[in-house]
Design a protein around this motif. Structure first.
Motif, PDB file in Angstrom:
ATOM      1  N   GLY A 195      -2.243  20.521 -25.729  1.00 11.88           N
ATOM      2  CA  GLY A 195      -3.234  21.335 -25.025  1.00 11.88           C
ATOM      3  C   GLY A 195      -4.277  20.571 -24.252  1.00 11.88           C
ATOM      4  O   GLY A 195      -5.276  21.142 -23.809  1.00 11.88           O
ATOM      5  N   CYS A 196      -4.073  19.254 -24.067  1.00  6.43           N
ATOM      6  CA  CYS A 196      -4.962  18.440 -23.232  1.00  6.43           C
ATOM      7  C   CYS A 196      -6.425  18.553 -23.644  1.00  6.43           C
ATOM      8  O   CYS A 196      -7.298  18.975 -22.869  1.00  6.43           O
ATOM      9  CB  CYS A 196      -4.802  18.798 -21.755  1.00  6.43           C
ATOM     10  N   ASN A 197      -6.671  18.193 -24.878  1.00 11.64           N
ATOM     11  CA  ASN A 197      -8.010  18.253 -25.439  1.00 11.64           C
ATOM     12  C   ASN A 197      -9.027  17.564 -24.525  1.00 11.64           C
ATOM     13  O   ASN A 197      -8.850  16.425 -24.114  1.00 11.64           O
ATOM     14  CB  ASN A 197      -8.006  17.562 -26.808  1.00 11.64           C
ATOM     15  N   GLY A 198     -10.098  18.276 -24.179  1.00  7.85           N
ATOM     16  CA  GLY A 198     -11.188  17.716 -23.388  1.00  7.85           C
ATOM     17  C   GLY A 198     -11.228  18.127 -21.943  1.00  7.85           C
ATOM     18  O   GLY A 198     -12.312  18.148 -21.338  1.00  7.85           O
ATOM     19  N   LEU A 199     -10.093  18.496 -21.347  1.00 12.71           N
ATOM     20  CA  LEU A 199     -10.096  18.805 -19.905  1.00 12.71           C
ATOM     21  C   LEU A 199     -10.895  20.066 -19.573  1.00 12.71           C
ATOM     22  O   LEU A 199     -11.559  20.131 -18.536  1.00 12.71           O
ATOM     23  CB  LEU A 199      -8.664  18.963 -19.398  1.00 12.71           C
ATOM     24  N   SER A 200     -10.822  21.054 -20.430  1.00 14.25           N
ATOM     25  CA  SER A 200     -11.497  22.328 -20.125  1.00 14.25           C
ATOM     26  C   SER A 200     -13.013  22.216 -20.209  1.00 14.25           C
ATOM     27  O   SER A 200     -13.735  23.134 -19.801  1.00 14.25           O
ATOM     28  CB  SER A 200     -11.003  23.423 -21.070  1.00 14.25           C
ATOM     29  N   ALA A 201     -13.523  21.078 -20.709  1.00 10.14           N
ATOM     30  CA  ALA A 201     -14.970  20.909 -20.833  1.00 10.14           C
ATOM     31  C   ALA A 201     -15.639  20.576 -19.501  1.00 10.14           C
ATOM     32  O   ALA A 201     -16.859  20.677 -19.378  1.00 10.14           O
ATOM     33  CB  ALA A 201     -15.280  19.805 -21.850  1.00 10.14           C
ATOM     34  N   ASP A 215       5.228  16.511 -12.984  1.00  7.71           N
ATOM     35  CA  ASP A 215       5.121  17.859 -13.546  1.00  7.71           C
ATOM     36  C   ASP A 215       4.258  17.873 -14.799  1.00  7.71           C
ATOM     37  O   ASP A 215       3.531  18.839 -15.052  1.00  7.71           O
ATOM     38  CB  ASP A 215       6.520  18.406 -13.867  1.00  7.71           C
ATOM     39  N   VAL A 216       4.334  16.803 -15.601  1.00 11.23           N
ATOM     40  CA  VAL A 216       3.511  16.790 -16.810  1.00 11.23           C
ATOM     41  C   VAL A 216       2.030  16.701 -16.442  1.00 11.23           C
ATOM     42  O   VAL A 216       1.181  17.325 -17.083  1.00 11.23           O
ATOM     43  CB  VAL A 216       3.932  15.644 -17.762  1.00 11.23           C
ATOM     44  N   MET A 217       1.695  15.963 -15.370  1.00 10.41           N
ATOM     45  CA  MET A 217       0.306  15.893 -14.929  1.00 10.41           C
ATOM     46  C   MET A 217      -0.176  17.249 -14.433  1.00 10.41           C
ATOM     47  O   MET A 217      -1.293  17.687 -14.749  1.00 10.41           O
ATOM     48  CB  MET A 217       0.153  14.855 -13.815  1.00 10.41           C
ATOM     49  N   LEU A 218       0.666  17.924 -13.650  1.00 13.35           N
ATOM     50  CA  LEU A 218       0.292  19.254 -13.156  1.00 13.35           C
ATOM     51  C   LEU A 218       0.123  20.235 -14.303  1.00 13.35           C
ATOM     52  O   LEU A 218      -0.759  21.092 -14.282  1.00 13.35           O
ATOM     53  CB  LEU A 218       1.346  19.760 -12.164  1.00 13.35           C
ATOM     54  N   SER A 219       0.977  20.096 -15.324  1.00 15.41           N
ATOM     55  CA  SER A 219       0.848  20.946 -16.500  1.00 15.41           C
ATOM     56  C   SER A 219      -0.457  20.660 -17.235  1.00 15.41           C
ATOM     57  O   SER A 219      -1.125  21.578 -17.721  1.00 15.41           O
ATOM     58  CB  SER A 219       2.040  20.729 -17.431  1.00 15.41           C
ATOM     59  N   CYS A 220      -0.846  19.383 -17.298  1.00 12.22           N
ATOM     60  CA  CYS A 220      -2.129  19.023 -17.911  1.00 12.22           C
ATOM     61  C   CYS A 220      -3.285  19.658 -17.140  1.00 12.22           C
ATOM     62  O   CYS A 220      -4.227  20.199 -17.721  1.00 12.22           O
ATOM     63  CB  CYS A 220      -2.297  17.507 -17.944  1.00 12.22           C
ATOM     64  N   LEU A 221      -3.205  19.581 -15.810  1.00 13.67           N
ATOM     65  CA  LEU A 221      -4.297  20.105 -14.986  1.00 13.67           C
ATOM     66  C   LEU A 221      -4.444  21.620 -15.102  1.00 13.67           C
ATOM     67  O   LEU A 221      -5.498  22.167 -14.791  1.00 13.67           O
ATOM     68  CB  LEU A 221      -4.077  19.707 -13.526  1.00 13.67           C
ATOM     69  N   ALA A 222      -3.394  22.286 -15.562  1.00 18.44           N
ATOM     70  CA  ALA A 222      -3.489  23.734 -15.775  1.00 18.44           C
ATOM     71  C   ALA A 222      -4.513  24.058 -16.863  1.00 18.44           C
ATOM     72  O   ALA A 222      -5.004  25.195 -16.938  1.00 18.44           O
ATOM     73  CB  ALA A 222      -2.121  24.301 -16.153  1.00 18.44           C
ATOM     74  N   ALA A 227      -9.977  23.166 -10.331  1.00 23.98           N
ATOM     75  CA  ALA A 227      -9.415  21.899  -9.866  1.00 23.98           C
ATOM     76  C   ALA A 227      -9.364  21.852  -8.347  1.00 23.98           C
ATOM     77  O   ALA A 227      -9.089  22.868  -7.693  1.00 23.98           O
ATOM     78  CB  ALA A 227      -8.016  21.698 -10.440  1.00 23.98           C
ATOM     79  N   CYS A 228      -9.628  20.651  -7.816  1.00 21.31           N
ATOM     80  CA  CYS A 228      -9.511  20.397  -6.385  1.00 21.31           C
ATOM     81  C   CYS A 228      -8.465  19.297  -6.184  1.00 21.31           C
ATOM     82  O   CYS A 228      -8.634  18.184  -6.701  1.00 21.31           O
ATOM     83  CB  CYS A 228     -10.838  19.929  -5.794  1.00 21.31           C
TER      84      CYS A 228
END
Length: 476
Positions: A195-201, A215-222, A227-228
């Motif tokens: 769940g990419c801990n920390g990105l949503s902060a 694709d894994v990076m794009l999935s992380c950015l979700a 996002a820009c």
């Protein structure tokens, strides 16, 4: 900062407006030298003024982090996907080394030598690694037949390798009790699955060079709230690592940047001509700065310049010649890995397999083994290195000295580097050497439209590094 162009200003306004939404994405398709980083910094500054306190810029490498941090200062944090994922994984990988795994590691871990397999154990181990790599680059949660490399023809081999790859991933991921190295791709994938801990902060996340996102990076950015994305489809040169152009895959409002500040109309026209030969030309036309100096033609013989190559072996061949001519030159980039591969090649040419220390050479026992493999895979790195060592069979010490790179000149007249190393940089004068594979002049014609597109992207990146003069040696 200079006053923004109308295109940059539109992107900056959109970034501020995005702060008012609970979630969202905006994109900027930009040409080489069109101020992508300037636009991102402007957007970050405007968002800070609008009240955002936590901003994140994502970069692709440690070197880019250093450059971007100098640009953004305390306006935004600058990190890589790897560093964010490693921070999450750090406490669960005590006692393990971080690094690549090779076929030898897989064979030992599964004791493949004692198992009855549909193909020999070395090739089967490589299929397993191929499946694992494709899975780690993907956004999928489970390994499936979709991750079997296209070069695997036998469905029985592919299905069996996929089962082994799932076991291998579970054994490698952070928290597993193993002595095996932890590959970077594995802990990033595990972070994505968690769940990419920390990105949503963060209030807003900026993705520079989004054309190279996997694709894994794009999935992380979700997992980011806002996002820009900024990128140039023509600079997508990491497809061999699973990169996908986010500018095409991710939905979002589009704000193009088309005016290059780096060079004039002549170089811009050449760049557009190169990209026009792709199966899907980019949606923008690059514009050069009117009145800015820039030309296509030979670099004067005594003029300082940078030589760009497709391959490491191209760099080394030129370095040998320049050294023989007592020219002032330097190689940019870490040469330790290719140095070890060349040393291993010479060791096998002497039939001293114990001295072939690089893991990629672990299963070549004799010179004949290596020669046969290189003949079947002439365009692979090992094949190209073998040709180099064979052509310079009496110059092992010279090559070792070149690649040791212990005392490079402070201000060399000629810089040598691969196109991948040059990405994100700019130079006054650029010579694009003839080891690019866009036409049969280099002895190779890409057999598929996808491969031709990749080669044209590399060539586009090379020519757009120049501010003033481009000497283009390959035909296209």
């Amino acid at each position: 900062m200079h006053a923004p162009t109308e295109e940059q200003a539109a992107f900056r306004r959109a970034a501020v407006e995005l702060l008012e939404a609970p979630r969202g994405v905006i994109k900027s398709t930009a040409g080489a030298g069109c101020g992508k980083t300037t636009a991102l910094k402007g957007a970050a500054l405007d968002c800070r003024k609008a009240g955002a306190s936590r901003l994140l810029v994502l970069a692709f490498s440690k070197n880019l982090v250093t450059d971007l941090q100098a640009t953004f200062g305390d306006v935004a944090a600058v990190r890589t996907f790897n560093s964010l994922a490693f921070e999450w994984a750090r406490n669960s990988i005590t006692g393990r080394n971080v690094g690549q795994i090779y076929a030898a590691h897989v064979i030992e871990a599964f004791d493949l030598n004692s198992k009855k397999l549909p193909i020999d154990h070395v090739h089967f181990a490589k299929v397993i690694i191929g499946v694992l790599s494709n899975y780690c680059y993907s956004s999928n949660r489970e390994i499936s037949r979709h991750h079997i490399p296209s070069w695997v023809q036998d469905p029985v081999v592919g299905d069996l390798a996929a089962k082994y790859a799932q076991v291998l991933f579970n054994a490698l991921r952070p928290g597993a009790k193993t002595r095996l190295n932890l590959p970077h791709d594995v802990y990033v994938k595990a972070w994505q699955l968690d769940g990419c801990n920390g990105l949503s902060a963060f209030d807003q996340v900026y993705m520079d060079e989004a054309n190279d996102a996997t694709d894994v990076m794009l999935s992380c950015l979700a997992f980011a709230r806002r996002a820009c994305y900024v990128g140039d489809a023509g600079q997508q040169i990491f497809s061999f690592r699973g990169s996908k152009d986010a500018m095409l895959k991710v939905p979002g409002r589009q704000y193009p940047l088309t005016l290059s500040f780096r060079f004039g109309p002549q170089i811009a026209n050449l760049a557009n001509e190169i990209l026009s030969k792709k199966t899907t030309p980019p949606p923008i036309t690059l514009r050069g700065m009117a009145g800015k100096a820039g030309r296509i033609g030979p670099v004067p013989s005594k003029e300082p310049h940078t030589r760009l190559f497709r391959t490491n072996t191209g760099v080394i061949r030129d370095a040998l010649v320049l050294g023989d001519m007592a020219e002032s030159y330097a190689i940019t980039g870490d040469t330790s890995d290719i140095r070890e591969k060349i040393y291993s090649t010479y060791a096998l040419m002497r039939n001293s397999s114990r001295e072939a220390r690089h893991p990629a050479y672990a299963f070549f026992k004799t010179h004949d083994d290596l020669a046969q493999w290189a003949a079947s895979n002439p365009l692979s790195e090992i094949g190209l290195i073998y040709d180099l060592a064979r052509d310079y069979s009496e110059r092992e010490r010279d090559l070792d000295k070149i690649l040791s790179n212990r005392h490079p000149p402070n201000n060399p007249r000629i810089q040598l580097m691969t196109c991948i190393r040059a990405k994100g940089r700019e130079f006054n004068n650029v010579v694009v050497r003839d080891d690019f594979r866009t036409r049969s002049t280099s002895g190779f014609r890409p057999p598929s439209p996808t491969q031709l597109d990749d080669e044209l992207n590399l060539l586009y990146v090379a020519v757009t590094r120049a501010r003033y003069c481009v000497e283009l040696q390959p035909e296209f």
